[in-house]
Structure formats: C-alpha cells, structure tokens
Design a protein around this motif. Structure first.
Motif, short mmCIF file in Angstrom:
data_model
loop_
_atom_site.label_atom_id
_atom_site.label_comp_id
_atom_site.label_asym_id
_atom_site.label_seq_id
_atom_site.Cartn_x
_atom_site.Cartn_y
_atom_site.Cartn_z
N ASN A 84 0.50 -3.55 -2.64
CA ASN A 84 1.32 -3.56 -3.73
C ASN A 84 0.61 -3.25 -4.95
OD1 ASN A 84 3.01 -4.84 -5.73
ND2 ASN A 84 2.65 -6.67 -5.12
N THR A 85 1.31 -2.54 -5.90
CA THR A 85 0.77 -1.61 -7.18
C THR A 85 0.15 -2.69 -8.04
OG1 THR A 85 2.39 0.30 -6.71
CG2 THR A 85 1.17 0.06 -8.62
N LYS A 86 0.95 -3.87 -8.21
CA LYS A 86 0.45 -4.60 -9.37
C LYS A 86 -0.87 -5.32 -9.01
CE LYS A 86 2.06 -8.54 -12.21
NZ LYS A 86 2.89 -9.66 -12.42
N ILE A 87 -0.96 -5.62 -7.67
CA ILE A 87 -2.21 -6.28 -7.12
C ILE A 87 -3.41 -5.55 -6.98
CG2 ILE A 87 -3.20 -7.57 -5.18
CD1 ILE A 87 -0.41 -8.85 -4.36
N TRP A 88 -3.12 -4.11 -6.61
CA TRP A 88 -4.05 -3.04 -6.53
C TRP A 88 -4.52 -2.98 -8.08
CZ3 TRP A 88 -4.84 1.78 -8.62
CH2 TRP A 88 -5.84 2.73 -8.08
N MET A 89 -3.81 -2.77 -8.92
CA MET A 89 -4.17 -2.42 -10.50
C MET A 89 -5.09 -3.62 -10.97
SD MET A 89 -3.20 0.34 -11.63
CE MET A 89 -3.26 0.30 -13.32
N THR A 90 -4.61 -4.76 -10.67
CA THR A 90 -5.33 -5.88 -11.10
C THR A 90 -6.83 -6.09 -10.42
OG1 THR A 90 -4.17 -7.39 -9.59
CG2 THR A 90 -3.61 -7.31 -11.88
N THR A 91 -6.94 -5.89 -9.07
CA THR A 91 -7.94 -5.76 -8.25
C THR A 91 -9.16 -4.83 -8.84
OG1 THR A 91 -6.85 -6.90 -6.46
CG2 THR A 91 -9.10 -5.99 -5.97
N SER A 92 -8.51 -3.56 -8.78
CA SER A 92 -9.26 -2.44 -9.25
C SER A 92 -9.70 -2.57 -10.73
CB SER A 92 -8.72 -1.11 -9.05
OG SER A 92 -7.71 -0.96 -9.87
N PHE A 93 -8.88 -2.91 -11.52
CA PHE A 93 -9.40 -3.50 -12.91
C PHE A 93 -10.62 -4.24 -13.01
CE2 PHE A 93 -8.62 -5.29 -17.20
CZ PHE A 93 -8.99 -4.04 -17.94
N LEU A 94 -10.25 -5.35 -12.20
CA LEU A 94 -11.43 -6.39 -12.07
C LEU A 94 -12.56 -5.95 -11.69
CD1 LEU A 94 -11.86 -9.32 -12.79
CD2 LEU A 94 -11.13 -9.98 -10.48
N ILE A 95 -12.68 -5.37 -10.83
CA ILE A 95 -13.86 -4.61 -9.95
C ILE A 95 -14.64 -3.68 -10.96
CG2 ILE A 95 -14.88 -2.96 -8.33
CD1 ILE A 95 -12.78 -4.11 -6.35
N MET A 96 -13.90 -2.95 -11.80
CA MET A 96 -14.43 -1.85 -12.64
C MET A 96 -15.09 -2.70 -13.86
SD MET A 96 -14.21 0.93 -11.24
CE MET A 96 -14.66 2.11 -12.26
N ILE A 97 -13.96 -3.97 -14.24
CA ILE A 97 -14.79 -4.62 -15.35
C ILE A 97 -16.04 -5.22 -14.98
CG2 ILE A 97 -14.44 -6.75 -16.73
CD1 ILE A 97 -13.11 -4.18 -17.98
N ILE A 98 -16.12 -5.65 -13.89
CA ILE A 98 -17.43 -6.40 -13.38
C ILE A 98 -18.32 -5.27 -13.32
CG2 ILE A 98 -18.51 -7.36 -11.41
CD1 ILE A 98 -16.11 -8.93 -10.86
N LEU A 99 -18.41 -3.97 -12.84
CA LEU A 99 -19.30 -3.02 -12.63
C LEU A 99 -19.74 -2.64 -14.29
CD1 LEU A 99 -18.03 -0.63 -9.99
CD2 LEU A 99 -19.87 -2.21 -9.80
N ILE A 100 -18.87 -2.40 -15.21
CA ILE A 100 -19.06 -1.90 -16.74
C ILE A 100 -20.01 -3.11 -17.11
CG2 ILE A 100 -17.98 -1.25 -18.74
CD1 ILE A 100 -15.94 0.19 -17.12
N TRP A 101 -19.62 -4.46 -17.04
CA TRP A 101 -20.37 -5.51 -17.59
C TRP A 101 -21.63 -5.48 -16.82
CZ3 TRP A 101 -20.99 -10.74 -15.44
CH2 TRP A 101 -21.56 -11.60 -16.28
N GLY A 102 -21.87 -5.42 -15.57
CA GLY A 102 -23.28 -5.20 -15.06
C GLY A 102 -23.81 -4.07 -15.69
N LEU A 103 -23.53 -2.94 -15.79
CA LEU A 103 -24.01 -1.91 -16.29
C LEU A 103 -24.52 -2.20 -17.74
CD1 LEU A 103 -25.24 0.93 -16.15
CD2 LEU A 103 -22.93 1.77 -17.04
N TYR A 104 -23.70 -2.90 -18.70
CA TYR A 104 -24.09 -3.19 -19.95
C TYR A 104 -25.17 -4.16 -19.93
CZ TYR A 104 -23.45 -5.15 -24.68
OH TYR A 104 -23.77 -5.78 -25.77
N HIS A 105 -24.96 -5.14 -19.26
CA HIS A 105 -26.09 -6.24 -19.27
C HIS A 105 -27.61 -5.45 -18.63
CE1 HIS A 105 -28.16 -10.13 -18.50
NE2 HIS A 105 -28.41 -9.81 -17.36
#
Length: 117
Positions: A84-105
């Motif tokens: 599902n496009t909506k679930i795919w977008m939220t999941t991939s957005f959440l994964i990318m936010i976690i990765l960017i947050w870890g890199l920032y940390h």
C-alpha cells in the motif's frame, strides 16, 4: 533430475575437501608449554597486551551499524509496487528519519570527527 545430481556432486566435492583440509591441518607435535594454560607468574612468549585504539573500535561499530541499516534500506524500493502506497511512504519515511537522527547524534557527539584520532 540433473539438478539433484549436480547438487549431490557439489555436496560430495565440498565434503571431501573439508575432510582433507581437516586431516591436513592437524598439528602432529605438541609442545607442553604452548598447550598449557597461561597462569600468573609465567613469562609470555610475546606481549599479549597490544595497545588498541578505542576510537578505532567505535568507528568500526558505527560503520557496522550504518552498513546494516543500508542493507535494510535497499529492499524498500523493490517493495513499492507490492504494498500500500500510504503504508510504504510512512514506513520508509520513519526509517529514513531514524537513520538521519542516528547520523546527527553521531555527528553531535563528535564520533565522526577524524581529527580527534
């Protein structure tokens, strides 16, 4: 039929090679000093306390973490048409936010600063 014969042949060849390597790698001479456990008071043959950089270890751990994260991100694009496009977008957005947050940390804690090494 041909595939099973091929698989069986590969299995037998690898089994024979493992058995041969096990037989050839056995040490025939046993040294009493080398096979005895190290106890306090014995002089070591070589220095067992080699200085190890803790910062190098931290960089290696950071590399492994981001390497595993990249392995998790790679299949995201191939699952786009299967979900599902909506679930795919939220999941991939959440994964990318976690990765960017870890890199920032890591950047904020100066773990990525090579000048400190």
């Amino acid at each position: 039929m041909i595939m099973s014969i091929f698989s069986l042949t590969l299995f037998l060849i690898s089994l024979i090679l493992m058995i041969i390597s096990t037989i050839l790698s056995k040490k025939t001479t046993l040294d009493r000093e080398k096979s005895s456990p190290f106890e306090c008071g014995f002089d070591a043959i070589s220095s067992s306390r080699i200085p190890f950089s803790l910062r190098f270890f931290l960089i290696a751990v950071i590399f492994l973490i981001f390497d595993v994260e990249i392995a998790l991100v790679m299949p995201i694009m191939s699952t786009f048409f299967l979900s599902n496009t909506k679930i795919w977008m939220t999941t991939s957005f959440l994964i990318m936010i976690i990765l960017i947050w870890g890199l920032y940390h890591e950047w904020n804690m100066n773990s990525l600063d090579w000048k400190l090494f």
